[in-house]
Design a protein around this motif. Structure first.
Motif, PDB file in Angstrom:
ATOM      1  N   GLN A 123       7.215 131.246 106.627  1.00 29.16           N
ATOM      2  CA  GLN A 123       7.437 129.801 106.650  1.00 29.16           C
ATOM      3  C   GLN A 123       7.663 129.212 105.264  1.00 29.16           C
ATOM      4  N   ALA A 124       8.659 128.356 105.197  1.00 37.13           N
ATOM      5  CA  ALA A 124       8.868 127.525 104.007  1.00 37.13           C
ATOM      6  C   ALA A 124       8.172 126.211 104.286  1.00 37.13           C
ATOM      7  N   ALA A 159       1.675 142.890 102.195  1.00 37.61           N
ATOM      8  CA  ALA A 159       0.429 142.218 101.818  1.00 37.61           C
ATOM      9  C   ALA A 159       0.486 141.770 100.355  1.00 37.61           C
ATOM     10  N   GLU A 160       1.039 142.605  99.477  1.00 36.02           N
ATOM     11  CA  GLU A 160       1.211 142.223  98.064  1.00 36.02           C
ATOM     12  C   GLU A 160       2.119 141.003  97.948  1.00 36.02           C
ATOM     13  N   LEU A 161       3.244 141.038  98.640  1.00 41.92           N
ATOM     14  CA  LEU A 161       4.184 139.915  98.634  1.00 41.92           C
ATOM     15  C   LEU A 161       3.501 138.637  99.121  1.00 41.92           C
ATOM     16  N   THR A 162       2.751 138.734 100.206  1.00 41.88           N
ATOM     17  CA  THR A 162       2.077 137.560 100.760  1.00 41.88           C
ATOM     18  C   THR A 162       1.039 137.005  99.793  1.00 41.88           C
ATOM     19  N   ASN A 163       0.200 137.889  99.255  1.00 37.77           N
ATOM     20  CA  ASN A 163      -0.892 137.438  98.387  1.00 37.77           C
ATOM     21  C   ASN A 163      -0.426 136.945  97.028  1.00 37.77           C
ATOM     22  N   LYS A 164       0.621 137.543  96.489  1.00 41.00           N
ATOM     23  CA  LYS A 164       1.021 137.209  95.124  1.00 41.00           C
ATOM     24  C   LYS A 164       2.208 136.250  95.030  1.00 41.00           C
ATOM     25  N   ARG A 215       1.864 133.077  99.591  1.00 35.25           N
ATOM     26  CA  ARG A 215       0.699 132.218  99.756  1.00 35.25           C
ATOM     27  C   ARG A 215       0.552 131.244  98.593  1.00 35.25           C
ATOM     28  N   ARG A 216       0.997 131.620  97.414  1.00 37.43           N
ATOM     29  CA  ARG A 216       0.853 130.771  96.234  1.00 37.43           C
ATOM     30  C   ARG A 216       2.016 129.792  96.067  1.00 37.43           C
ATOM     31  N   SER A 263      12.259 124.309 100.798  1.00 38.19           N
ATOM     32  CA  SER A 263      13.305 124.635 101.761  1.00 38.19           C
ATOM     33  C   SER A 263      13.321 126.143 101.999  1.00 38.19           C
ATOM     34  N   VAL A 264      14.024 126.556 103.060  1.00 36.09           N
ATOM     35  CA  VAL A 264      14.171 127.982 103.336  1.00 36.09           C
ATOM     36  C   VAL A 264      14.936 128.652 102.198  1.00 36.09           C
ATOM     37  N   GLN A 265      15.932 127.967 101.658  1.00 37.47           N
ATOM     38  CA  GLN A 265      16.709 128.527 100.544  1.00 37.47           C
ATOM     39  C   GLN A 265      15.809 128.772  99.333  1.00 37.47           C
ATOM     40  N   ALA A 266      14.910 127.844  99.048  1.00 39.56           N
ATOM     41  CA  ALA A 266      13.986 128.021  97.920  1.00 39.56           C
ATOM     42  C   ALA A 266      13.029 129.178  98.190  1.00 39.56           C
ATOM     43  N   LEU A 267      12.559 129.299  99.424  1.00 35.38           N
ATOM     44  CA  LEU A 267      11.681 130.408  99.796  1.00 35.38           C
ATOM     45  C   LEU A 267      12.404 131.740  99.615  1.00 35.38           C
TER      46      LEU A 267
END
Length: 189
Positions: A11-12, A128-133, A136-137, A142-146
């Protein structure tokens, strides 16, 4: 050998108010409410020997997008190499279109993890690394920014990739599993 999976519904969302920064003795303080801006799906392949990641972002999560990801892998992996993919039993991996593509590209060999064993697929650890680092931060508006943030994180990861290394042997894992099963009443049935 690559571990492959998709991380869907990323989610963005932006916080309704500015995140208050950390200060000595005070943690970072995001608001509990947010504004949703859409989702994206990341298809990723983690090269087991080096830890390098090949990623592809899509707005949908279907067999068509999985096939596009396979085409990307085919283009990025040297043509003289066989490609072994460890992946789960998700339906998009087994559609007639996916199977037809795989038949036409015989250098690809799929190895499916048993149901309920996603922990065997090391790309899950990388997610999990991608999510945590990163995810999540971040507070993409926008979706483009994400997607830009995710691409940048993958590029940064690939400058100094780290392969995932099992810390237990197969015998140690099986022994622990056996001990766990023995502690469950009637588990031998």
């Amino acid at each position: 050998m690559f571990c492959v999976d998709e991380k869907s519904q990323i989610q963005a969302f932006d916080r309704s108010q500015q995140v208050l920064p950390m200060m000595p003795g005070i943690p970072q303080r995001p608001t509990h409410d947010y504004v949703r801006s859409g989702t994206t799906t990341l298809f990723a392949a983690l090269k087991m020997a080096t830890g390098k990641v090949i990623g592809s972002l899509h707005h949908r999560h279907r067999a068509e997008e999985f096939k596009k990801f396979l085409i990307k892998l085919d283009q990025e992996i040297p043509a003289d190499l066989d490609v072994h993919l460890v992946l789960d039993n998700y339906a998009t991996h087994k559609t007639p279109a996916s199977k037809a593509w795989l038949v036409a590209h015989s250098r690809f060999h799929l190895h499916f993890t048993p149901p309920g064993s996603s922990w065997l697929n090391l790309v899950e650890r990388w997610f999990a690394e991608l999510t945590n680092k990163q995810i999540r931060r971040g507070v993409p508006k926008s979706v483009q920014a994400l997607e830009k943030d995710i691409r940048a994180w993958i590029a940064s990861w690939n400058t100094d990739p780290k392969p995932c290394v099992w810390t237990k042997t197969a015998d140690e894992i099986l022994e622990r599993l056996a001990n766990c099963l023995n502690s469950i009443p009637d588990s031998e049935d």
